[in-house]
Design a protein around this motif. Structure first.
Motif, PDB file in Angstrom:
ATOM      1  N   ARG A 401       0.836  -1.205   0.000  1.00 56.04           N
ATOM      2  CA  ARG A 401       0.000   0.000   0.000  1.00 56.04           C
ATOM      3  C   ARG A 401       0.869   1.252   0.000  1.00 56.04           C
ATOM      4  N   SER A 402       1.928   1.244   0.756  1.00 53.09           N
ATOM      5  CA  SER A 402       2.829   2.394   0.812  1.00 53.09           C
ATOM      6  C   SER A 402       3.486   2.647  -0.544  1.00 53.09           C
ATOM      7  N   LEU A 403       3.905   1.565  -1.224  1.00 53.29           N
ATOM      8  CA  LEU A 403       4.504   1.717  -2.552  1.00 53.29           C
ATOM      9  C   LEU A 403       3.485   2.289  -3.531  1.00 53.29           C
ATOM     10  N   LEU A 404       2.242   1.781  -3.501  1.00 56.19           N
ATOM     11  CA  LEU A 404       1.209   2.288  -4.408  1.00 56.19           C
ATOM     12  C   LEU A 404       0.951   3.765  -4.141  1.00 56.19           C
ATOM     13  N   ASP A 405       0.857   4.130  -2.879  1.00 55.61           N
ATOM     14  CA  ASP A 405       0.608   5.536  -2.550  1.00 55.61           C
ATOM     15  C   ASP A 405       1.730   6.435  -3.070  1.00 55.61           C
ATOM     16  N   LEU A 406       2.973   6.003  -2.904  1.00 56.10           N
ATOM     17  CA  LEU A 406       4.104   6.808  -3.382  1.00 56.10           C
ATOM     18  C   LEU A 406       4.127   6.888  -4.907  1.00 56.10           C
ATOM     19  N   GLN A 407       3.802   5.782  -5.563  1.00 60.18           N
ATOM     20  CA  GLN A 407       3.744   5.813  -7.027  1.00 60.18           C
ATOM     21  C   GLN A 407       2.668   6.772  -7.523  1.00 60.18           C
ATOM     22  N   LEU A 408       1.511   6.723  -6.857  1.00 59.15           N
ATOM     23  CA  LEU A 408       0.438   7.645  -7.236  1.00 59.15           C
ATOM     24  C   LEU A 408       0.826   9.096  -6.943  1.00 59.15           C
ATOM     25  N   LEU A 409       1.507   9.331  -5.851  1.00 55.79           N
ATOM     26  CA  LEU A 409       1.963  10.681  -5.532  1.00 55.79           C
ATOM     27  C   LEU A 409       2.981  11.179  -6.559  1.00 55.79           C
ATOM     28  N   PHE A 410       3.841  10.277  -7.027  1.00 54.24           N
ATOM     29  CA  PHE A 410       4.818  10.667  -8.045  1.00 54.24           C
ATOM     30  C   PHE A 410       4.116  11.104  -9.333  1.00 54.24           C
ATOM     31  N   TRP A 411       3.146  10.307  -9.796  1.00 52.24           N
ATOM     32  CA  TRP A 411       2.455  10.655 -11.036  1.00 52.24           C
ATOM     33  C   TRP A 411       1.497  11.829 -10.835  1.00 52.24           C
ATOM     34  N   ARG A 412       1.000  12.009  -9.605  1.00 56.29           N
ATOM     35  CA  ARG A 412       0.224  13.215  -9.318  1.00 56.29           C
ATOM     36  C   ARG A 412       1.110  14.450  -9.458  1.00 56.29           C
ATOM     37  N   ALA A 413       2.323  14.353  -8.952  1.00 56.17           N
ATOM     38  CA  ALA A 413       3.269  15.466  -9.078  1.00 56.17           C
ATOM     39  C   ALA A 413       3.634  15.709 -10.538  1.00 56.17           C
ATOM     40  N   ALA A 414       3.798  14.625 -11.308  1.00 59.76           N
ATOM     41  CA  ALA A 414       4.118  14.780 -12.736  1.00 59.76           C
ATOM     42  C   ALA A 414       2.982  15.482 -13.468  1.00 59.76           C
ATOM     43  N   SER A 415       1.748  15.067 -13.194  1.00 63.35           N
ATOM     44  CA  SER A 415       0.595  15.710 -13.830  1.00 63.35           C
ATOM     45  C   SER A 415       0.481  17.170 -13.399  1.00 63.35           C
ATOM     46  N   ASP A 416       0.673  17.438 -12.112  1.00 67.62           N
ATOM     47  CA  ASP A 416       0.617  18.815 -11.624  1.00 67.62           C
ATOM     48  C   ASP A 416       1.679  19.683 -12.284  1.00 67.62           C
ATOM     49  N   ALA A 417       2.891  19.139 -12.438  1.00 61.63           N
ATOM     50  CA  ALA A 417       3.967  19.911 -13.056  1.00 61.63           C
ATOM     51  C   ALA A 417       3.624  20.284 -14.495  1.00 61.63           C
ATOM     52  N   TRP A 418       3.121  19.307 -15.264  1.00 59.39           N
ATOM     53  CA  TRP A 418       2.729  19.604 -16.645  1.00 59.39           C
ATOM     54  C   TRP A 418       1.600  20.628 -16.680  1.00 59.39           C
ATOM     55  N   GLN A 419       0.613  20.469 -15.823  1.00 55.66           N
ATOM     56  CA  GLN A 419      -0.531  21.387 -15.837  1.00 55.66           C
ATOM     57  C   GLN A 419      -0.113  22.811 -15.496  1.00 55.66           C
ATOM     58  N   GLN A 420       0.789  22.960 -14.539  1.00 55.28           N
ATOM     59  CA  GLN A 420       1.238  24.308 -14.182  1.00 55.28           C
ATOM     60  C   GLN A 420       2.133  24.900 -15.269  1.00 55.28           C
ATOM     61  N   ARG A 421       2.931  24.071 -15.917  1.00 56.01           N
ATOM     62  CA  ARG A 421       3.723  24.586 -17.035  1.00 56.01           C
ATOM     63  C   ARG A 421       2.814  25.075 -18.157  1.00 56.01           C
ATOM     64  N   ILE A 422       1.749  24.330 -18.429  1.00 54.50           N
ATOM     65  CA  ILE A 422       0.782  24.761 -19.439  1.00 54.50           C
ATOM     66  C   ILE A 422       0.131  26.077 -19.026  1.00 54.50           C
ATOM     67  N   THR A 423      -0.261  26.164 -17.755  1.00 54.98           N
ATOM     68  CA  THR A 423      -0.898  27.385 -17.263  1.00 54.98           C
ATOM     69  C   THR A 423       0.017  28.584 -17.423  1.00 54.98           C
ATOM     70  N   ILE A 424       1.280  28.428 -17.045  1.00 50.60           N
ATOM     71  CA  ILE A 424       2.237  29.525 -17.150  1.00 50.60           C
ATOM     72  C   ILE A 424       2.447  29.930 -18.599  1.00 50.60           C
ATOM     73  N   GLN A 425       2.567  28.939 -19.487  1.00 52.13           N
ATOM     74  CA  GLN A 425       2.805  29.251 -20.895  1.00 52.13           C
ATOM     75  C   GLN A 425       1.600  29.953 -21.531  1.00 52.13           C
ATOM     76  N   THR A 426       0.386  29.580 -21.139  1.00 51.45           N
ATOM     77  CA  THR A 426      -0.779  30.257 -21.697  1.00 51.45           C
ATOM     78  C   THR A 426      -0.948  31.657 -21.110  1.00 51.45           C
ATOM     79  N   LEU A 427      -0.568  31.845 -19.855  1.00 46.08           N
ATOM     80  CA  LEU A 427      -0.634  33.185 -19.281  1.00 46.08           C
ATOM     81  C   LEU A 427       0.292  34.146 -20.022  1.00 46.08           C
TER      82      LEU A 427
END
Length: 443
Positions: A401-427
């Motif tokens: 369970r701990s490994l799954l949670d960390l893996q999901l947190l990693f990909w959540r961070a990856a998605s957040d990073a892309w989304q914020q980069r998109i937001t900054i570029q469109t601004l």
């Protein structure tokens, strides 16, 4: 001063204007998408959305309509042609007057037409930038939804892997129970597998909802479940905030739209000022005269007289003109305040996105470089310990369970990073599929 683009509007063919109106789309879109199955990467999503989204098409049509208002605003009023027929002819010494023909043209005071043209041009420019802003907003919405869909993809994949690993433990636990082991271990394992199955069902329903939303943005004809997107975790990037603020001031289409509205309001102020100046009406009169009956030998008998007329309206309603000037000034001040408010909001949004991006970068480095490796090693150790009888099933479940949670947190961070980069570029109105124009650091 009007940009060269709008100075040339009156001499450009309609087809050239249409191509120019599509120029911004070309930066994102090159070919139309034939089938939803071809929608895999972000480029294909943007191409489809910018080519087919009906809301974007509505903004484009508003801009095209605004262009057509420019020649209307700069045109003279229609000339007037008047015919007067005498039912009872007026007898004059040269003969009876039968018809009077009058042609007149109203000419607005110097500067009125050019001010109206400037106002219409500025309003058309404002709609052009509103069209660009809508393109950026659509691209941002599609991109954010794309990476959210990608996170759901990884969540389903990792959750299925975690469930499959736990299911592989079932025969081992069942064998231990048959040989006298604790039945509670098998029950706990089955409960954990059931909880993971429930999470998978929720994620699959979430995928359907996300696919439907993307289908709406992409204007797909059918509610087809979109294939999983192709994406990967980004490299950590730290854009230069000061350079981005400058780019927002210079490139953001919402601010440029408000600047054109301010220019239009300035032109409207000039129009209001000139309304207190008179307009001039030039005319030509022609009187049709019949043959004289009384004195046919009179000089110029039977000849048709003609002449020129000049008329000037008298602007005496000063309260009306003062009110128009005050209205135009208030409109200009409102657009200036709206510009300042929007600039402040964009800078705040940029600061928020930069902070969120930095946090996502931190989490990517923490999970990717440190914690995931430790969690994977912990899972291997706990499984080996359980199989050798040195630990219980709870330790295995907790480590999985701990490994799954960390893996999901990693990909959540990856998605957040892309989304914020998109937001900054469109601004800052930077190319979504390109790199930052501002200074960036790869860690």
């Amino acid at each position: 001063m009007k940009p060269i683009f709008f100075k040339a509007l009156k001499v450009m063919p309609v087809c050239v204007l249409f191509l120019l109106s599509l120029a911004y789309r070309v930066a994102f879109a090159t070919d139309e998408i034939a089938s939803p199955s071809e929608l895999t990467d972000l480029q294909s999503y943007l191409t489809q959305a910018l080519a087919e989204n009906p809301q974007l098409d509505a903004f484009e049509k508003r801009y095209e309509a605004a262009i057509q208002r420019i020649p209307q605003a700069s045109a003279l009023p229609d000339p007037m042609f008047q015919v007067t027929h005498f039912v009872e002819s007026v007898q004059t010494r040269t003969g009876p007057q039968e018809n009077v023909f009058m042609l007149s043209q109203k000419i607005p005071w110097f500067g009125k037409l050019s001010s109206r043209e400037n106002a219409a041009s500025a309003e058309a420019e404002a709609l052009w930038y509103a069209y660009q802003s809508q393109q950026l907003m659509l691209a941002r919405m599609v991109s954010v939804a794309f990476y959210e869909y990608g996170y759901t993809q990884e969540a389903i994949r990792l959750t299925e892997e975690n469930r499959d690993l736990l299911r592989k433990l079932e025969p081992i636990v069942e064998e231990k129970v048959r040989t006298g082991g604790d039945l509670n271990a098998l029950l706990r394992l089955k409960v954990e597998i059931g909880k993971i199955d429930d999470r998978l069902q929720s994620l699959r329903q979430k995928r359907i909802a996300q696919s439907a939303k993307l289908g709406e943005l992409l204007a797909l004809p059918e509610s087809t479940l979109l294939p999983w997107p192709k994406w990967a975790a980004p490299e950590t990037v730290s854009p230069d905030g000061l350079s981005l603020v400058a780019a927002i001031r210079e490139n953001n289409p919402e601010l440029q739209m408000l600047e054109r509205k301010i220019s239009s309001a300035e032109a409207r102020r000039e129009i209001a000022r000139l309304e207190s100046f008179p307009d001039i009406t030039l005319g030509f009169n022609y009187i049709q005269t019949g043959d004289p009956v009384v004195n046919p030998t009179t000089p110029d008998a039977g000849k048709d007289p003609w002449g020129f007329t000049v008329a000037v309206n008298i602007p005496i309603w000063f309260e009306k003109y003062d009110a128009a000037k005050a209205e135009a000034l208030a409109n200009q001040r409102s657009f200036e305040s709206e510009y300042n408010n929007r600039l402040n909001a964009l800078r705040a949004e940029l600061s928020t996105s930069l902070a969120t991006l930095e946090d996502a970068n931190r989490r990517l480095k923490l999970y990717g470089d440190e914690l995931l490796g430790l969690a994977e090693q912990a899972v291997e150790n706990s499984r080996a310990s359980y199989e050798s009888g040195r630990t219980g099933i709870l330790e295995v479940i907790d480590s999985e369970r701990s490994l799954l949670d960390l893996q999901l947190l990693f990909w959540r961070a990856a998605s957040d990073a892309w989304q914020q980069r998109i937001t900054i570029q469109t601004l800052a109105n930077l190319p979504i599929l390109g790199t930052f124009h501002a200074t960036q650091n790869n860690e």
